[in-house]
Design a protein around this motif. Structure first.
Motif, short mmCIF file in Angstrom:
data_model
loop_
_atom_site.label_atom_id
_atom_site.label_comp_id
_atom_site.label_asym_id
_atom_site.label_seq_id
_atom_site.Cartn_x
_atom_site.Cartn_y
_atom_site.Cartn_z
N SER A 1 2.95 24.00 4.36
CA SER A 1 4.24 24.61 4.69
C SER A 1 4.32 25.07 6.13
N ASP A 2 3.16 25.33 6.73
CA ASP A 2 3.13 25.84 8.10
C ASP A 2 1.79 25.44 8.72
N PRO A 3 1.74 25.17 10.02
CA PRO A 3 0.46 24.81 10.66
C PRO A 3 -0.64 25.84 10.43
N SER A 4 -0.27 27.10 10.25
CA SER A 4 -1.27 28.13 10.03
C SER A 4 -1.88 28.07 8.64
N LEU A 5 -1.28 27.26 7.75
CA LEU A 5 -1.74 27.18 6.36
C LEU A 5 -2.55 25.92 6.08
N THR A 6 -2.79 25.10 7.10
CA THR A 6 -3.65 23.95 6.91
C THR A 6 -5.09 24.43 6.72
N VAL B 1 -19.88 18.99 1.01
CA VAL B 1 -19.02 19.81 0.15
C VAL B 1 -18.08 18.86 -0.60
N PRO B 2 -18.27 18.64 -1.90
CA PRO B 2 -17.42 17.71 -2.64
C PRO B 2 -15.99 18.20 -2.75
N LEU B 3 -15.05 17.29 -2.63
CA LEU B 3 -13.64 17.64 -2.74
C LEU B 3 -12.99 17.11 -4.02
N SER B 4 -13.61 16.12 -4.65
CA SER B 4 -13.02 15.54 -5.86
C SER B 4 -12.79 16.58 -6.95
N PRO B 5 -13.69 17.57 -7.15
CA PRO B 5 -13.41 18.60 -8.16
C PRO B 5 -12.15 19.39 -7.88
N LEU B 6 -11.76 19.50 -6.61
CA LEU B 6 -10.51 20.18 -6.28
C LEU B 6 -9.33 19.23 -6.48
N TYR B 7 -9.52 17.98 -6.16
CA TYR B 7 -8.43 17.00 -6.31
C TYR B 7 -7.94 16.92 -7.75
N VAL B 8 -8.85 17.00 -8.71
CA VAL B 8 -8.44 16.82 -10.10
C VAL B 8 -7.60 17.99 -10.62
N ASP B 9 -7.57 19.08 -9.89
CA ASP B 9 -6.68 20.20 -10.25
C ASP B 9 -5.29 19.89 -9.69
N GLU B 10 -4.40 19.47 -10.56
CA GLU B 10 -3.09 19.01 -10.11
C GLU B 10 -2.25 20.12 -9.51
N THR B 11 -2.58 21.37 -9.77
CA THR B 11 -1.82 22.46 -9.17
C THR B 11 -2.10 22.57 -7.67
N LEU B 12 -3.13 21.91 -7.19
CA LEU B 12 -3.47 21.95 -5.77
C LEU B 12 -2.82 20.81 -4.99
N ARG C 1 6.98 16.40 -0.45
CA ARG C 1 5.58 16.23 -0.81
C ARG C 1 5.37 15.03 -1.73
N ASP C 2 4.15 14.48 -1.67
CA ASP C 2 3.73 13.49 -2.66
C ASP C 2 2.74 14.16 -3.61
N GLN C 3 2.20 13.39 -4.55
CA GLN C 3 1.28 13.96 -5.52
C GLN C 3 -0.18 13.73 -5.12
N PHE C 4 -0.41 13.26 -3.90
CA PHE C 4 -1.77 12.99 -3.44
C PHE C 4 -2.31 14.09 -2.52
N HIS C 5 -1.51 14.46 -1.54
CA HIS C 5 -2.00 15.42 -0.55
C HIS C 5 -2.01 16.85 -1.09
N PRO C 6 -2.90 17.67 -0.56
CA PRO C 6 -2.94 19.07 -1.01
C PRO C 6 -1.69 19.83 -0.57
N ASN C 7 -1.25 20.75 -1.42
CA ASN C 7 -0.18 21.67 -1.03
C ASN C 7 -0.83 22.90 -0.39
N ASP C 8 -0.07 23.95 -0.20
CA ASP C 8 -0.64 25.14 0.44
C ASP C 8 -1.84 25.69 -0.34
N ALA C 9 -1.72 25.70 -1.68
CA ALA C 9 -2.83 26.18 -2.50
C ALA C 9 -4.04 25.27 -2.36
N GLY C 10 -3.78 23.96 -2.23
CA GLY C 10 -4.87 23.01 -2.05
C GLY C 10 -5.58 23.19 -0.72
#
Length: 265
Positions: A100-105, A217-228, A242-251
């Motif tokens: 949502s904002d560059p500071s949240l990447t 640091v594995p990222l796949s365990p985070l990817y499978v959480d669809e809320t991210l 947004r698409d359903q691939f890239h992380p949102n702010d929570a991700g």
């Protein structure tokens, strides 16, 4: 008709009648003394054996439990005469797409976390669509020294390359990193994708990273959480959806947390 008797071999036979001779008196006295000794010692021996067994069991029960597994921490040497120089290498995740904002990447969040310990000078190589091979070429555009390097590639390679080819490209990338920053602490992000596509590439990058002194640091365990991720079609402030691939702010926040955890922050 006589009855056949089975006579133990160690018993003394008589010359007739199948009867065995009665032992002499001294033998009976010796047997009695032995029996009395066994009766007297038996309970104490048993008690002693029981105590030892209980002690062993107690020792096992009260043994100090094994320390829980903790993620490996990356040791970062902060220079005393200049800011900590951090090199971020990656694709659209590192770039910060759909935050949502560059500071949240997650790159910005990691930089902010590092800044709590002192000044930080961050440099980025890469961008949306970046592959491992393209990131290697991008290293020619920056100069050291660097004290800490994050490498996050593989999402684009996972749908385009075989694991063997990715391994070769990834090794070339990390060799380029080490040529540029031979003593820098190194963090290798796993592939941002589902297990089917990420696991084969993660299996290749782990030994490559470890051989160059890095921590994965594995990222796949985070990817499978669809809320991210996503939700797909939701608007992004500043334009786009947004698409359903890239992380949102929570991700992005979850990835940053995982990165900072291995730094002990």
């Amino acid at each position: 008709m006589g009855v056949a008797r089975v006579i133990p071999a160690d018993r003394s036979r008589s010359s007739g009648g199948g009867r065995w001779d009665r032992p002499p008196a001294w033998a009976l006295v010796a047997m009695a003394l032995c029996l009395a000794g066994l009766i007297a010692l038996g309970p104490s021996v048993l008690r002693s054996g029981t105590v030892r067994a209980a002690g062993a069991a107690e020792s096992t029960a009260t043994a100090t439990p094994a320390a829980p597994h903790r993620p490996t921490e990356v040791l970062v040497e902060r220079p005393a005469d200049r800011p900590l120089r951090v090199l971020f290498i990656g694709d659209s995740l590192m770039w910060g797409s759909f935050a949502s904002d560059p500071s949240l990447t997650y790159r910005a969040l990691v930089t902010a976390g590092l800044s709590t310990e002192g000044p930080v000078d961050a440099v980025l190589v890469g961008g949306p669509g970046e592959s491992a091979a393209e990131a290697t070429e991008g290293l020619t555009e920056v100069t050291g020294p660097f004290d800490l390097v994050f490498v996050e590639v593989g999402a684009n390679d996972s749908v385009a390359l075989t694991p063997a080819r990715f391994s070769s490209d990834y090794a070339a990338l990390l060799d380029g990193v080490r040529a540029l920053a031979p003593d820098a602490a190194l963090v290798c992000d796993g592939v941002w994708n589902g297990p089917d596509l990420a696991t084969p590439l993660d299996r290749e990058l782990r030994p490559v990273c470890a051989a160059r002194g890095g921590v994965v640091v594995p990222l796949s365990p985070l990817y499978v959480d669809e809320t991210l991720r996503g939700p797909e079609g939701s608007p992004v402030p500043g334009g786009g959806v947004r698409d359903q691939f890239h992380p949102n702010d929570a991700g992005h926040a979850a990835i940053a947390e995982a990165m900072l955890a291995v730094l002990g922050l």
